[in-house]
Design an enzyme around this catalytic site. Structure first.
Site, PDB file in Angstrom:
ATOM      1  NE  ARG A 121      -3.977   0.504   1.734  1.00  0.00           N
ATOM      2  CZ  ARG A 121      -5.239   0.633   2.146  1.00  0.00           C
ATOM      3  NH1 ARG A 121      -5.540   1.396   3.179  1.00  0.00           N
ATOM      4  NH2 ARG A 121      -6.219   0.008   1.524  1.00  0.00           N
ATOM      5  CG  HIS A 148      -8.161   0.168  -3.359  1.00  0.00           C
ATOM      6  ND1 HIS A 148      -7.500  -0.991  -2.986  1.00  0.00           N
ATOM      7  CD2 HIS A 148      -8.844   0.575  -2.244  1.00  0.00           C
ATOM      8  CE1 HIS A 148      -7.752  -1.248  -1.711  1.00  0.00           C
ATOM      9  NE2 HIS A 148      -8.558  -0.317  -1.246  1.00  0.00           N
ATOM     10  CD  GLN A 151     -12.911  -1.362  -1.701  1.00  0.00           C
ATOM     11  OE1 GLN A 151     -12.177  -1.350  -0.729  1.00  0.00           O
ATOM     12  NE2 GLN A 151     -14.166  -1.759  -1.626  1.00  0.00           N
ATOM     13  CG  ASP A 243     -13.273   6.566  -1.836  1.00  0.00           C
ATOM     14  OD1 ASP A 243     -13.305   6.470  -0.593  1.00  0.00           O
ATOM     15  OD2 ASP A 243     -12.214   6.436  -2.496  1.00  0.00           O
ATOM     16  CB  CYS A 283     -14.080   1.616  -0.941  1.00  0.00           C
ATOM     17  SG  CYS A 283     -13.506   3.304  -0.696  1.00  0.00           S
ATOM     18  NE  ARG A 311     -10.655  -5.054  -0.355  1.00  0.00           N
ATOM     19  CZ  ARG A 311      -9.927  -4.076   0.198  1.00  0.00           C
ATOM     20  NH1 ARG A 311     -10.539  -3.046   0.754  1.00  0.00           N
ATOM     21  NH2 ARG A 311      -8.603  -4.101   0.172  1.00  0.00           N
TER      22      ARG A 311
HETATM   23  N1   CP Z   1     -11.427   0.047   1.685  1.00  0.00           N
HETATM   24  C1   CP Z   1     -10.205  -0.050   2.219  1.00  0.00           C
HETATM   25  O1   CP Z   1      -9.212  -0.300   1.536  1.00  0.00           O
HETATM   26  O2   CP Z   1     -10.158   0.097   3.568  1.00  0.00           O
HETATM   27  P1   CP Z   1      -8.830   0.283   4.433  1.00  0.00           P
HETATM   28  O3   CP Z   1      -8.209   1.584   4.040  1.00  0.00           O
HETATM   29  O4   CP Z   1      -9.314   0.261   5.851  1.00  0.00           O
HETATM   30  O5   CP Z   1      -7.894  -0.857   4.145  1.00  0.00           O
HETATM   31  N1  NVA Z   2      -9.618   6.761  -2.035  1.00  0.00           N
HETATM   32  C1  NVA Z   2      -9.344   6.375  -0.671  1.00  0.00           C
HETATM   33  C2  NVA Z   2      -9.609   4.929  -0.479  1.00  0.00           C
HETATM   34  C3  NVA Z   2      -9.403   4.418   0.920  1.00  0.00           C
HETATM   35  C4  NVA Z   2      -9.661   2.948   1.026  1.00  0.00           C
HETATM   36  C5  NVA Z   2      -7.900   6.716  -0.343  1.00  0.00           C
HETATM   37  O1  NVA Z   2      -7.021   6.477  -1.185  1.00  0.00           O
HETATM   38  O2  NVA Z   2      -7.625   7.224   0.745  1.00  0.00           O
END
Ligand code: CP
Ligand code: NVA
Length: 337
Positions: A121, A148, A151, A243, A283, A311
């Protein structure tokens, strides 16, 4: 990495498992339609009969480098790996970028000698690509600034369970043209589905992602509509998705964004234009009262927690496929999930 072909019974064999072992999952663009169907098929088996997969990844290990916070992604990858007999090691990179202490290629050449997969990540999509370029084991994108993919796959698996035929539904995404929007666009395009994305001017999706989605749509029959008007996007839609207005890494823009995005809030007035059976998606984490109201989050057509559950099943399927996992016994025999 050494990988064994995925093994299961004939009746329950997912359609195209052999193309996966050893591959990376960096972008939805890495996947063909049949490969996404294979992930969904296997996710369905994993959901229905988790006990059949208890040793499927026995002896396999993965490391997770996270530069950003996480609840769902971290726990679903860790729980998913453990539930199939494997191990996951979490490396908290939130205090400093992954490659601050040593070169990314040096990290890759260490880690590939110890474990079987890397889950990342990151702030920069290039970090995920760079790790994949240098490491000879599968690398999975668990969120970058651009995409993502895990997701979006979980989201379309949720819609598949709800609606059956993804080619017949329309998803309306309303809000920021961010990583989640990008992966949803590419998934819809790959699967031949209809998607509308409505964003404020200046907060639209990446032009290359949109171009790639349109190219895919030409092959699959998908319909891609890029809009600014949230009401137009939601009109008659089967699913309404939003989102955060401010994604991780953009916190310094939050005040400005909070002034621009309110017309894109998913609330009772906006969703009144959707189909009567429409489901509401996010999400998560949600910022209640900002991009989505309590009334929508908590209503009986909200599927946000189904998405979160998906997920787990979808990522288990991804891990099994990329790591060449082995199924211990027939998927059709036991009902003891
Ligand atoms: N939706 C999602 O990726 O959640 P987190 O940021 O909690 O992993
Ligand atoms: N678009 C958001 C998604 C979090 C799961 C971010 O990148 O923070």
């Amino acid at each position: 990495m050494s990988s064994q072909p995925f093994q299961t019974t004939q009746a329950a064999t997912p359609p195209a498992t052999s193309t996966f072992p050893g591959r990376d999952l960096i972008s939805i663009r890495d996947l063909s339609p049949i490969e996404i169907e294979t992930i969904f098929h296997l996710a369905g088996l994993l959901k229905a009969r988790p006990s059949n997969f208890r040793t499927a990844l026995a002896g396999k290990q993965m490391v997770m480098f996270f530069e950003k916070q996480s609840l769902r992604t971290r726990l679903t990858f860790e729980a998913g790996m453990a539930s199939m007999g494997g191990n996951a090691f979490f490396m908290d990179q939130t205090a400093g970028r992954l490659d601050a202490r040593e070169k990314l290629s040096d990290i890759a050449h260490n880690v590939e000698r110890w474990v079987d997969a890397i889950v990342l990540r990151t702030y920069t999509h290039g970090t995920v690509e760079g790790m994949a370029e240098h490491a000879c084991i599968p690398v999975i994108n668990a969120l970058s600034d651009l995409e993502h993919p895990c997701q979006a796959l979980a989201d379309y698996f949720t819609l598949l369970e709800r609606f059956g035929d993804l080619k017949k539904i329309c998803l309306a995404y309303v809000g920021d043209g961010n990583n989640v929007a990008h992966s949803l666009l590419l998934t819809a395009a790959t699967l031949g589905s209809r998607i509308r994305v409505a964003t404020p001017e200046g907060y639209g999706c990446d032009a290359q992602i949109v171009a790639d989605a349109r190219d895919l749509a030409q092959q699959t029959g998908a319909v891609i509509e890029i809009l600014n008007d949230p009401n137009q996007a939601v009109d008659g839609a089967d699913a309404v998705y939003t989102d955060a207005w401010t994604s991780m890494g953009h916190e310094h823009e939050e005040q400005v964004r909070n002034q621009i995005f309110p017309p894109y809030q998913v609330n009772e007035k906006l969703v009144a234009g959707a189909a009567p059976h429409a489901v509401f998606m996010h999400c998560l984490p949600a910022h209640r009262g900002m991009e989505i109201t309590d009334a929508i989050m908590d209503c009986d057509r909200s599927v946000v927690f189904d998405q979160a559950e998906s997920r787990l099943h979808v990522q288990k399927a991804i891990l099994l496929l990329l790591l060449g996992g082995k199924v211990g016994r027939s998927n059709s025999r036991s009902a003891n999930g």
